[in-house]
Design an enzyme around this catalytic site. Structure first.
Site, PDB file in Angstrom:
ATOM      1  N   ASP A 144       3.566   9.705  -1.570  1.00 31.08           N
ATOM      2  CA  ASP A 144       2.407   9.005  -1.018  1.00 31.08           C
ATOM      3  C   ASP A 144       2.071   7.836  -1.938  1.00 31.08           C
ATOM      4  OD1 ASP A 144       0.225   8.484   0.568  1.00 31.08           O
ATOM      5  OD2 ASP A 144      -0.403  10.584   0.679  1.00 31.08           O
ATOM      6  N   HIS A 188       0.817  -1.232   0.000  1.00 26.96           N
ATOM      7  CA  HIS A 188       0.000   0.000   0.000  1.00 26.96           C
ATOM      8  C   HIS A 188       0.841   1.269   0.000  1.00 26.96           C
ATOM      9  CE1 HIS A 188      -3.982  -1.865   0.681  1.00 26.96           C
ATOM     10  NE2 HIS A 188      -3.212  -2.861   1.043  1.00 26.96           N
TER      11      HIS A 188
HETATM   12  C1  G6P Z   1      -0.952   3.741   5.908  1.00 28.75           C
HETATM   13  C2  G6P Z   1      -0.463   2.317   5.795  1.00 28.75           C
HETATM   14  C3  G6P Z   1      -1.396   1.341   6.498  1.00 28.75           C
HETATM   15  C4  G6P Z   1      -1.640   1.812   7.916  1.00 28.75           C
HETATM   16  C5  G6P Z   1      -2.174   3.244   7.926  1.00 28.75           C
HETATM   17  C6  G6P Z   1      -2.406   3.803   9.344  1.00 28.75           C
HETATM   18  O1  G6P Z   1      -2.069   3.933   5.120  1.00 28.75           O
HETATM   19  O2  G6P Z   1      -0.277   1.952   4.424  1.00 28.75           O
HETATM   20  O3  G6P Z   1      -0.857   0.032   6.502  1.00 28.75           O
HETATM   21  O4  G6P Z   1      -2.519   0.948   8.603  1.00 28.75           O
HETATM   22  O5  G6P Z   1      -1.246   4.080   7.258  1.00 28.75           O
HETATM   23  O6  G6P Z   1      -1.242   3.707  10.108  1.00 28.75           O
HETATM   24  P1  G6P Z   1      -1.158   2.868  11.467  1.00 28.75           P
HETATM   25  O7  G6P Z   1       0.289   2.840  11.803  1.00 28.75           O
HETATM   26  O8  G6P Z   1      -1.995   3.629  12.443  1.00 28.75           O
HETATM   27  O9  G6P Z   1      -1.720   1.495  11.201  1.00 28.75           O
END
Ligand code: G6P
Length: 467
Positions: free
Chosen positions: A372, A166
């Protein structure tokens, strides 16, 4: 698709809360969750992941939480404090995140915790092996779990495994700064299908594979890897555009939208996680430069910047939080008048009706990350503009820029260029605004998150038939 789907992601799509001594587990909304919920529901499969910090959950409550998680067909992987520190905060978010976003300057001087990254990835793989039935499809997500595909392959050699990244896959020169780069690529290559958001990230990965292992993917993206075929593909993630449009049309959202619009001020809006990849400081400086290059906008424009707190136990994020607050203070101090403040800074998460009303009220939406993977705000904004109006300013370094070519594209490092883009957006004729917005809306409606999930899973399924 008939096969059962086992989704594996670091976070489970749930929020666990305790109210009046009773724990409740609810589905969280947004991003990945929306896209994967339909295949999760339809296939009757499982979702394996971390339920987050279960702070305040006593051992007695735990059974209740487990029951509710099982009802949602989720399998919790609980992390110890040490694992949260080393696997999540250190390796995933203090090392892999900056590398994937071209920020080697944010790396800690000394890195430890790769052994814990491996052992946590192995626990995810163990959970897959425990629940896997013949015919199941395993879909692993993101940079926290790069080793999981290979670890599942070791446990279930003939498993059908997909992996989707992602975040960006960085330029090999940056990726190669990681001492264990071979091992990470080997982890991903345990999958049958490896997906990226854009052709650029796909190209970077192919180059890394070529330079590290002398393995070349053919023109269909198929690489021969240790007696297996691995396909590398491009699948840009999206949002549920129809759902955004219908929620944006709700009466309460309309009322709030009118509250936020004032006749005397044009509204700029930025909505981000408070992450150094999002380009917030340069965006703020671009606003300052707008007031210097085009002083006619003083007292005529206001920026509402929402910064959702995130990963605040990681050093680089803590420092960044202070940097942003201080810059907001400086610019407001320099330009505010008794009746006007240029930047309204909201440092917390906001409810979805406020989010939708901000999208609807914005004259200009600023999405200017330095790097991003995709950026879903850039897609949610047009999806919510049921009035076909508003201008999107988008960084050329967001994955979304490949598709959203009707935005005003900017180089966020070119601060004066961004200031001029804001001026251009604010002075754009209504016919051009509408024309661009209609096309943006069409783009996000055409290829939504459901099509994203279907195309990835369809490709994975297709590979089985080709054998
Ligand atoms: C990004 C990453 C995700 C992640 C999200 C929120 O979008 O690609 O994998 O879950 O950020 O970050 P966190 O560390 O809170 O899961």
């Amino acid at each position: 698709m008939d096969a059962r789907l086992l989704i594996v992601s670091n976070r489970l799509p749930v929020t666990v809360k305790v109210e009046d001594g009773h724990p409740t587990v609810s589905r969280s909304v947004g991003g990945l969750t929306t896209g994967l919920q339909t295949p999760h529901d339809r296939s009757g499969g499982l979702w394996i992941g971390w339920p987050g910090d279960l702070e305040g959950i006593t051992p007695v409550m735990r059974a209740d939480v487990d029951r509710q998680l099982a009802e949602l067909r989720t399998v919790p992987i609980c992390l110890t404090d040490r694992e949260v520190t080393l696997f999540y905060e250190q390796i995933s978010n203090a090392v892999l995140w900056p590398i994937c976003h071209d920020r080697i300057d944010r790396l800690p001087l000394h890195v430890e915790g790769w052994d814990v990254y491996e052992s946590v990835n192995a626990r995810f793989a163990d959970a897959v092996a425990e629940h896997h039935r013949p015919g199941d499809v395993v879909w692993v997500h993101d940079y926290q779990l790069l080793r999981v595909p290979a670890l599942v392959r070791e446990r279930i050699p003939d498993a059908r495994i997909g992996f989707f990244l992602h975040v960006p896959f960085p330029n090999p020169e940056i990726f190669f700064t990681l001492p264990n780069r071979h091992w990470l690529v080997e982890g991903m290559m345990g999958a049958d299908l490896v997906g990226f958001h854009t052709r650029r990230y796909h190209g970077h990965f192919r180059a890394a594979l070529r330079r590290l292992f002398s393995v070349e993917a053919d023109s269909n993206g198929i690489a021969r890897w240790r007696s297996r075929r691995v396909k590398l593909g491009v699948f840009p993630i999206s949002i549920d555009a129809a759902d955004f449009a219908s929620r944006a049309a709700a009466r309460e959202v309309g009322l709030k939208t009118r509250e936020y619009q004032t006749s005397s001020l044009r509204l700029l809006v930025g909505i981000d996680r408070l992450d150094y990849s999002k380009g917030i400081p340069r965006r703020l400086v671009a606003l300052k430069r707008l007031f210097m290059l085009h002083p006619e906008w003083r007292e005529k424009v206001r920026l509402i910047q929402v910064a959702v707190p995130t990963r605040d136990r990681v050093d680089a994020y803590r420092r960044f939080r202070r940097e942003v607050s201080s810059l907001v203070g400086q610019i407001n101090g320099e330009f505010a008048t008794p009746t006007w403040t240029p930047i309204q800074y909201i440092h917390r998460s906001i409810p979805s009706d406020v989010l939708l009303a901000l999208y609807r009220a914005a004259d200009v939406m600023l999405v200017t990350p330095l790097r991003d993977g995709m950026n879903l705000v850039a897609k949610e904004f047009p999806a919510s503009r049921i009035d076909d109006d508003g201008v999107l300013i988008l960084s050329e370094f967001a994955g979304a820029a490949d598709e959203l070519t009707d935005a005003i594209l900017v180089n966020p490092y070119d601060v004066d260029g961004t200031a001029e883009a804001i001026h251009r957006a604010l002075t754009m004729e209504v016919t051009e605004r509408r024309h661009r917005m209609r096309r943006l809306r069409h783009t996000v409606q055409e290829y939504d998150v459901h099509r994203w999930a279907e195309s990835f899973l369809g490709e994975l399924e297709g590979m089985r038939n080709e054998e």
